[in-house]
Design an enzyme around this catalytic site. Structure first.
Site, PDB file in Angstrom:
ATOM      1  N   GLN A 204       0.992  -1.063  -0.370  1.00 22.62           N
ATOM      2  CA  GLN A 204      -0.084   0.226  -0.140  1.00 22.62           C
ATOM      3  C   GLN A 204       0.716   1.118  -0.191  1.00 22.62           C
ATOM      4  O   GLN A 204       0.487   2.345  -0.816  1.00 22.62           O
ATOM      5  CB  GLN A 204      -0.157  -0.312   1.466  1.00 22.62           C
ATOM      6  N   ILE A 205       1.775   1.661   0.883  1.00 24.22           N
ATOM      7  CA  ILE A 205       2.676   1.945   0.726  1.00 24.22           C
ATOM      8  C   ILE A 205       3.777   2.624  -0.218  1.00 24.22           C
ATOM      9  O   ILE A 205       3.683   3.794  -1.129  1.00 24.22           O
ATOM     10  CB  ILE A 205       4.117   1.897   2.136  1.00 24.22           C
TER      11      ILE A 205
ATOM     12  N   GLY B 250       1.723   1.562  -6.986  1.00 27.17           N
ATOM     13  CA  GLY B 250       1.874   0.800  -8.049  1.00 27.17           C
ATOM     14  C   GLY B 250       3.452   0.275  -8.248  1.00 27.17           C
ATOM     15  O   GLY B 250       4.077  -1.039  -8.695  1.00 27.17           O
TER      16      GLY B 250
ATOM     17  N   GLU C  89       3.930 -23.906   3.620  1.00 20.89           N
ATOM     18  CA  GLU C  89       4.096 -24.015   4.629  1.00 20.89           C
ATOM     19  C   GLU C  89       2.524 -24.642   5.361  1.00 20.89           C
ATOM     20  O   GLU C  89       2.312 -25.375   6.248  1.00 20.89           O
ATOM     21  CB  GLU C  89       4.497 -22.666   5.636  1.00 20.89           C
ATOM     22  N   GLY C  90       1.572 -23.706   4.358  1.00 20.55           N
ATOM     23  CA  GLY C  90       0.185 -24.541   4.583  1.00 20.55           C
ATOM     24  C   GLY C  90      -0.488 -23.443   4.480  1.00 20.55           C
ATOM     25  O   GLY C  90       0.106 -22.413   5.696  1.00 20.55           O
TER      26      GLY C  90
ATOM     27  N   SER D 191      -3.676 -21.127   5.891  1.00 22.43           N
ATOM     28  CA  SER D 191      -4.249 -20.332   7.191  1.00 22.43           C
ATOM     29  C   SER D 191      -5.454 -21.009   8.017  1.00 22.43           C
ATOM     30  O   SER D 191      -5.296 -21.929   8.571  1.00 22.43           O
ATOM     31  CB  SER D 191      -4.535 -18.390   6.652  1.00 22.43           C
ATOM     32  N   GLU D 192      -6.569 -21.924   6.298  1.00 26.91           N
ATOM     33  CA  GLU D 192      -7.382 -22.674   7.130  1.00 26.91           C
ATOM     34  C   GLU D 192      -6.771 -23.939   7.275  1.00 26.91           C
ATOM     35  O   GLU D 192      -7.578 -24.542   7.898  1.00 26.91           O
ATOM     36  CB  GLU D 192      -7.964 -22.740   5.152  1.00 26.91           C
TER      37      GLU D 192
END
Length: 80
Positions: free
Chosen positions: A25-26, A29, A52-53, A55-56
């Site tokens: 965001q900072i 583009g 690593e898998g 989050s769900e």
């Protein structure tokens, strides 16, 4: 033990995701431009999240351990 590891991985993954999203965001583009380090960090973070898998999956591991063993599985050892 699996639940504690999943919690650590989930917390780290979510925190790093929030940080790199803020960085993008900072930079606007330019954050997607390969000449800036933030672009490489974003790519590496995305690969790490998948490798690593997700989050769900981590949440499912945590929930499964809680269902099987209860909240005691999350207790840290006490030093007396």
């Amino acid at each position: 033990m699996h639940a504690k590891a999943a919690i650590a991985k989930l917390a780290a993954s979510e925190a790093s995701g929030r940080v790199i999203d803020r960085c993008l965001q900072i930079f606007g583009g330019r954050g997607y431009d390969r000449s800036y380090p933030v672009e490489r960090l974003y790519r590496e973070l995305r690969v790490d999240r998948i490798w690593e898998g997700t989050s769900e999956i981590q949440r499912l591991i945590i929930a499964g351990e809680l269902v099987k063993r209860g909240t005691g599985v999350l207790r840290m050892p006490c030093s007396a």
